[in-house]
Motif scaffolding. Structure first.
Motif, PDB file in Angstrom:
ATOM      1  N   UNK A   1    -121.767  52.632  -4.605  1.00 66.62           N
ATOM      2  CA  UNK A   1    -121.470  52.649  -6.035  1.00 66.62           C
ATOM      3  C   UNK A   1    -122.765  52.481  -6.813  1.00 66.62           C
ATOM      4  N   UNK A   2    -122.910  53.185  -7.920  1.00 66.72           N
ATOM      5  CA  UNK A   2    -124.109  53.075  -8.769  1.00 66.72           C
ATOM      6  C   UNK A   2    -124.015  51.809  -9.608  1.00 66.72           C
ATOM      7  N   UNK A   3    -124.359  50.691  -9.003  1.00 61.29           N
ATOM      8  CA  UNK A   3    -124.181  49.400  -9.676  1.00 61.29           C
ATOM      9  C   UNK A   3    -125.134  49.226 -10.856  1.00 61.29           C
ATOM     10  N   UNK A   4    -126.261  49.926 -10.838  1.00 59.90           N
ATOM     11  CA  UNK A   4    -127.234  49.772 -11.921  1.00 59.90           C
ATOM     12  C   UNK A   4    -126.669  50.237 -13.261  1.00 59.90           C
ATOM     13  N   UNK A   5    -125.663  51.092 -13.220  1.00 57.73           N
ATOM     14  CA  UNK A   5    -125.084  51.641 -14.446  1.00 57.73           C
ATOM     15  C   UNK A   5    -123.832  50.889 -14.899  1.00 57.73           C
ATOM     16  N   UNK A   6    -123.476  49.813 -14.199  1.00 61.31           N
ATOM     17  CA  UNK A   6    -122.284  49.041 -14.540  1.00 61.31           C
ATOM     18  C   UNK A   6    -122.712  47.698 -15.112  1.00 61.31           C
ATOM     19  N   UNK A   7    -122.000  47.214 -16.107  1.00 60.75           N
ATOM     20  CA  UNK A   7    -122.374  45.947 -16.737  1.00 60.75           C
ATOM     21  C   UNK A   7    -122.314  44.799 -15.739  1.00 60.75           C
ATOM     22  N   UNK A   8    -123.177  43.813 -15.932  1.00 63.39           N
ATOM     23  CA  UNK A   8    -123.258  42.673 -15.005  1.00 63.39           C
ATOM     24  C   UNK A   8    -121.942  41.902 -14.969  1.00 63.39           C
ATOM     25  N   UNK A   9    -121.221  41.859 -16.086  1.00 64.66           N
ATOM     26  CA  UNK A   9    -119.947  41.135 -16.122  1.00 64.66           C
ATOM     27  C   UNK A   9    -118.919  41.793 -15.194  1.00 64.66           C
TER      28      UNK A   9
END
Length: 399
Positions: free
Chosen positions: A70-78
């Motif tokens: 999953x492209x975690x860098x593009x998802x908010x930290x929350x």
């Protein structure tokens, strides 16, 4: 400490614990099946080598789970923090229920499903669908790859054991199998830049062959050479195989720790976000924490599933159990080094079935094997759906 981060630590330990409890069978199932060691001693050996393997090899699968699905860098930290906490607990519940039924389960498949559900809730573009497709193909093939390797190793071993020359009969089969495994194990640990040097490859190969042969000769002298009375060859081989079986189970525990520690460690790495500590130090601490969870699960509940693998798939003796362990460990090392979250339990069960097939299809419980496969893929689907719904709810609430 932030309550959600604390929940992440709890969830990671619980998942690692149930992973160890369920998958302890991968390494000690064969020992229990042939009664080569008391159960508690087998669990202790497995727990120690699981810890070592998690620290030595855990980074490879962790890298894939934490950044490539999953492209975690593009998802908010929350969303990342809450979503991966949910993923840890969902995976734990699914595996816990399977362990209660004494069913060997693929934790990696469930973990990938839980992580995929988070990405799908954000949008298909957030998910590495190409990698997921590769993993689906691998999961379908890996039990049969293990089966093929186990079958080939058993047939080769049986052929060499049938030779009349007593030294070929006893030592050449094991020398070939153990050298093959050891070469793989060492090469998996060598950095890529060193593998480009042909002289290093030649030197390492030579050292491995010499050391393996020396160990075989030493064991031969202690088992047979020091005795003056005439001992039946089959008796000598059985004694030799019993000792080797214990060693191979320790190696198998090492490879399982390296492969499966990422199921708990990778989500926890993402939850913490590597914001406060040096990345390398933090990763090592998380791998240590998760590896301790694996070891704890083995010691406290590891016998739960072990008898299913050791006694219900096929009838094992020290010789066939040893071959199954070597085949399973070697296959697992390769997929771990490639960073592919696979099903180690699928590999081990496949290799055990391969050994069983080497003696005839009637000696294999194919119905149990089919039921295991169906449980794993249902687990993937359930984990994906639950984390997808939970993440959509989080997104709705945050609007």
């Amino acid at each position: 400490m932030d309550p959600i981060v604390l929940a992440g630590f709890v969830g990671a330990f619980m998942l690692a614990w149930i992973d160890g409890a369920n998958n302890a069978a991968n390494s000690i199932g064969t020992i229990i099946g042939v009664r080569a060691l008391p159960v508690r001693r087998a669990l202790l050996i497995a727990s120690i080598f699981e810890l070592i393997g998690g620290l030595a090899y855990g980074r490879f699968i962790s890298s894939t789970l934490s950044s490539k699905i999953v492209s975690v860098a593009e998802i908010s930290s929350r969303i990342i923090t809450a979503g991966f906490v949910i993923a840890l607990f969902v995976s734990f519940i699914i595996v816990f229920l399977a362990t209660r039924k004494h069913m060997p389960f693929s934790i990696s498949i469930v973990t990938v499903g839980a992580i995929s559900g988070i990405g799908l809730a954000m949008g298909v573009e957030y998910v590495n669908t190409g990698l997921l497709l590769e993993l689906f193909v691998l999961w379908l093939l890996i039990p049969f790859i293990g089966l093929l390797v186990g079958y080939i190793y058993y047939r080769l071993y049986s052929y060499l054991r049938s030779r009349r020359n007593i030294y070929v009969k006893i030592f050449l089969p094991l020398l070939l199998l153990y050298t093959s495994f050891t070469v793989s194990a060492v090469y998996m640990a060598i950095p890529e830049q060193l593998l480009e040097n042909i002289y290093i490859l030649a030197a390492v190969s030579s050292i491995i062959v010499v050391l393996t042969a020396s160990i075989m000769i030493y064991l031969y002298m202690n088992i047979w050479g020091s005795r003056h009375e005439v001992i039946d060859v089959d008796t000598v081989v059985n004694r030799f195989n019993n000792r080797m079986l214990i060693a191979s189970s320790a190696i198998l525990a090492f490879t399982h720790g390296g492969h499966d520690v990422a199921n708990a460690a990778a989500p926890l790495m993402l939850i913490l976000g590597s914001r406060e500590l040096n990345h390398d130090i933090e990763s090592l601490l998380i791998l240590t924490y998760s590896s301790l969870g694996l070891s704890t699960g083995i010691l406290t509940w590891g016998v739960s599933v072990a008898k299913t693998i050791g006694e219900e798939i096929t009838v094992l003796n020290p010789e066939s159990a040893l071959i199954a362990n070597i085949a399973g460990a070697q296959t697992t090392l390769i997929v771990t080094r490639l960073g592919l979250p696979s099903s180690m339990v699928g590999i081990i069960i496949g290799s055990i079935m391969g050994v069983g097939l080497g003696r005839g299809i009637s000696s294999v419980n194919t119905r149990l094997f089919s039921r295991m496969l169906s449980y794993w893929y249902i687990g993937f689907l359930v984990a994906t759906v639950v984390t997808y719904i939970a993440t959509r709810i989080l997104l709705y609430v945050s609007i």
